[in-house]
Design a protein around this motif. Sequence first.
Motif, PDB file in Angstrom:
ATOM      1  N   VAL A   1       7.743  -5.703  -4.496  1.00 13.16           N
ATOM      2  CA  VAL A   1       8.730  -4.837  -5.149  1.00 13.16           C
ATOM      3  C   VAL A   1       9.214  -3.790  -4.155  1.00 13.16           C
ATOM      4  O   VAL A   1       8.502  -3.434  -3.205  1.00 13.16           O
ATOM      5  CB  VAL A   1       8.126  -4.124  -6.378  1.00 13.16           C
ATOM      6  N   MET A   2      10.428  -3.325  -4.364  1.00 14.46           N
ATOM      7  CA  MET A   2      10.992  -2.257  -3.546  1.00 14.46           C
ATOM      8  C   MET A   2      10.914  -0.960  -4.331  1.00 14.46           C
ATOM      9  O   MET A   2      11.454  -0.839  -5.420  1.00 14.46           O
ATOM     10  CB  MET A   2      12.454  -2.565  -3.197  1.00 14.46           C
ATOM     11  N   ALA A   3      10.189   0.013  -3.800  1.00 19.88           N
ATOM     12  CA  ALA A   3      10.097   1.342  -4.406  1.00 19.88           C
ATOM     13  C   ALA A   3      10.824   2.308  -3.490  1.00 19.88           C
ATOM     14  O   ALA A   3      10.319   2.671  -2.423  1.00 19.88           O
ATOM     15  CB  ALA A   3       8.642   1.746  -4.572  1.00 19.88           C
ATOM     16  N   LYS A   4      12.044   2.704  -3.914  1.00 22.30           N
ATOM     17  CA  LYS A   4      12.945   3.477  -3.060  1.00 22.30           C
ATOM     18  C   LYS A   4      13.180   2.694  -1.772  1.00 22.30           C
ATOM     19  O   LYS A   4      13.756   1.628  -1.799  1.00 22.30           O
ATOM     20  CB  LYS A   4      12.391   4.875  -2.817  1.00 22.30           C
ATOM     21  N   GLU A   5      12.663   3.164  -0.637  1.00 19.06           N
ATOM     22  CA  GLU A   5      12.917   2.445   0.616  1.00 19.06           C
ATOM     23  C   GLU A   5      11.664   1.763   1.153  1.00 19.06           C
ATOM     24  O   GLU A   5      11.629   1.320   2.296  1.00 19.06           O
ATOM     25  CB  GLU A   5      13.468   3.412   1.664  1.00 19.06           C
ATOM     26  N   THR A   6      10.628   1.672   0.331  1.00 16.50           N
ATOM     27  CA  THR A   6       9.364   1.088   0.776  1.00 16.50           C
ATOM     28  C   THR A   6       9.054  -0.178  -0.003  1.00 16.50           C
ATOM     29  O   THR A   6       9.196  -0.213  -1.227  1.00 16.50           O
ATOM     30  CB  THR A   6       8.205   2.092   0.589  1.00 16.50           C
ATOM     31  N   LYS A   7       8.649  -1.221   0.713  1.00 14.58           N
ATOM     32  CA  LYS A   7       8.248  -2.468   0.071  1.00 14.58           C
ATOM     33  C   LYS A   7       6.740  -2.469  -0.156  1.00 14.58           C
ATOM     34  O   LYS A   7       5.962  -2.235   0.768  1.00 14.58           O
ATOM     35  CB  LYS A   7       8.620  -3.672   0.945  1.00 14.58           C
ATOM     36  N   PHE A   8       6.346  -2.756  -1.407  1.00 16.35           N
ATOM     37  CA  PHE A   8       4.940  -2.897  -1.743  1.00 16.35           C
ATOM     38  C   PHE A   8       4.698  -4.316  -2.262  1.00 16.35           C
ATOM     39  O   PHE A   8       5.573  -4.912  -2.893  1.00 16.35           O
ATOM     40  CB  PHE A   8       4.527  -1.892  -2.827  1.00 16.35           C
ATOM     41  N   THR A   9       3.495  -4.827  -2.012  1.00 13.03           N
ATOM     42  CA  THR A   9       3.131  -6.165  -2.461  1.00 13.03           C
ATOM     43  C   THR A   9       1.793  -6.126  -3.171  1.00 13.03           C
ATOM     44  O   THR A   9       0.832  -5.517  -2.670  1.00 13.03           O
ATOM     45  CB  THR A   9       3.056  -7.142  -1.267  1.00 13.03           C
ATOM     46  N   LEU A  10       1.741  -6.760  -4.354  1.00 13.55           N
ATOM     47  CA  LEU A  10       0.447  -6.960  -5.008  1.00 13.55           C
ATOM     48  C   LEU A  10      -0.401  -7.853  -4.112  1.00 13.55           C
ATOM     49  O   LEU A  10       0.077  -8.873  -3.630  1.00 13.55           O
ATOM     50  CB  LEU A  10       0.634  -7.627  -6.367  1.00 13.55           C
ATOM     51  N   ARG A  11      -1.650  -7.461  -3.883  1.00 13.56           N
ATOM     52  CA  ARG A  11      -2.450  -8.165  -2.881  1.00 13.56           C
ATOM     53  C   ARG A  11      -2.604  -9.644  -3.234  1.00 13.56           C
ATOM     54  O   ARG A  11      -3.008  -9.990  -4.349  1.00 13.56           O
ATOM     55  CB  ARG A  11      -3.829  -7.518  -2.736  1.00 13.56           C
ATOM     56  N   PRO A  12      -2.285 -10.544  -2.290  1.00 11.41           N
ATOM     57  CA  PRO A  12      -2.495 -11.977  -2.516  1.00 11.41           C
ATOM     58  C   PRO A  12      -3.900 -12.432  -2.114  1.00 11.41           C
ATOM     59  O   PRO A  12      -4.306 -13.538  -2.423  1.00 11.41           O
ATOM     60  CB  PRO A  12      -1.442 -12.623  -1.618  1.00 11.41           C
ATOM     61  N   GLU A  13      -4.636 -11.576  -1.394  1.00 13.11           N
ATOM     62  CA  GLU A  13      -5.998 -11.878  -0.964  1.00 13.11           C
ATOM     63  C   GLU A  13      -6.678 -10.567  -0.610  1.00 13.11           C
ATOM     64  O   GLU A  13      -6.039  -9.517  -0.588  1.00 13.11           O
ATOM     65  CB  GLU A  13      -5.989 -12.862   0.208  1.00 13.11           C
ATOM     66  N   GLY A  14      -7.986 -10.612  -0.362  1.00 10.39           N
ATOM     67  CA  GLY A  14      -8.742  -9.376  -0.218  1.00 10.39           C
ATOM     68  C   GLY A  14      -8.964  -8.875   1.188  1.00 10.39           C
ATOM     69  O   GLY A  14      -9.143  -7.673   1.408  1.00 10.39           O
ATOM     70  N   THR A  15      -8.951  -9.761   2.183  1.00  8.56           N
ATOM     71  CA  THR A  15      -9.362  -9.374   3.532  1.00  8.56           C
ATOM     72  C   THR A  15      -8.454  -8.320   4.153  1.00  8.56           C
ATOM     73  O   THR A  15      -8.942  -7.332   4.729  1.00  8.56           O
ATOM     74  CB  THR A  15      -9.418 -10.617   4.444  1.00  8.56           C
TER      75      THR A  15
END
Length: 444
Positions: free
Chosen positions: A70-84
Amino acid sequence: MAMNIKRPNGTEDVLPRDVHKWHTVEKIARETAESFGFGELRVPTFENTDLFLRSVGETTDVVQKEMYTVMAKETKFTLRPEGTAGAIRAMLQNGLLNEALPQRVYYILSCFRHERPQAGRLREFHQFGVEMAGSPAPAADAEVISLAKKILDRLEIKNVELNINSIGCPTCRAKYHEALKAYFEPHKEELCDTCKERLVKNPMRLLDCKSPICQEIGKDAPLIIDYLCEECSTHFESVKKYLTNLGISFKVNPKIVRGLDYYTKTVFEFITTEIGAQGTVCAGGRYDGLIEQLGGQHVPALGFGMGLERLLLVMDKQGCNYLAPKKCDIYFATMGDEALEKAIALTAQLREFGYYAEYDLMGRGLKAQMKYANKLGAAFTMVLGDNELAEAKAKLKEMESGEETLINLDDKFVATFEEIYFNKMLDVIDDENGSLFAFTGEEK
């Protein structure tokens, strides 16, 4: 108009009647990891997208097709696809790698990938994982693999095969990539569009493609194990020796490459054939360049992840034991307002000592209350009415045997109940050959 709201596709609810299964896996995984010196780490559910681009790899299926971003203002965040990746980021950011090495952490977390939902493959799934940072020794590889094996053994999971391989270091892989390019180039036009791009950027990713056509083309591709340098070959031989010394059987599977770009040298999977195509219940390996890739000093590291949903599928299939769900220790059946007040007071006292105690909240008659106590699986019941209050005594009934004991409703009530309760538990120990806690019930 009624709203038809359902959970999102590819997710699951865990109901109270099933949560004891999760508690079993989590409890054993935690205890076993801690016995190996691992401490728990908790990290955010989402990270800056660049973390996964740099670690997991831009040419992987995870990054190209499966991430929730998702784009939050000008920053891209991602729900973690893995833990490492998140665990290593946390170790770096919080200075753990400046402390005594090796650093050992474990975590239990949810991960998110946009995949076609099926048995053992969800869009939100849960992992138990460990990471060890600091040791380049092959003994560390054997240590981490033996931890995974110990957890599976303690869960009583059977018919799981350990597959291991070495995918070498950057020096090995440079030569191997050239061999793969030479092999796949004549078939370039038959490859899927994603693999055509991978052929240029990262040909090893072709071996992880899910397309049946690409899999057929790649079935006779060169094997990385034939291109290992002397250091990687020696490392792999030592890992095999240590596993043999530990009594851990394994199969060398030269086609394991893992689906994430950060792996180097040892990779491994614990595989079962009992839950269909999604048979990998644990997978991991070494990733000696990842910490440096994320901005740290060169620190070798390795770890694994276990999919909890897949573990539970296997355990259900094999009829494995679980910790018993928590059941009611005592139910107070009441007749009248004064009896209810007394039940509330006694219940509060028992709960202070950790007992699961209940009384009627529905205004049921006595017969209905006792029927409800049976549904709860109450170990003991006590009926309170005017006579019991007047005499300050009541009969405590042990439901399984029907045995009744008259006890005082005074300030020694809890102590008296505990004595009777633990005598019952001692009988359970005798019945279960001395094992009170190993899947026969909850410990007090």
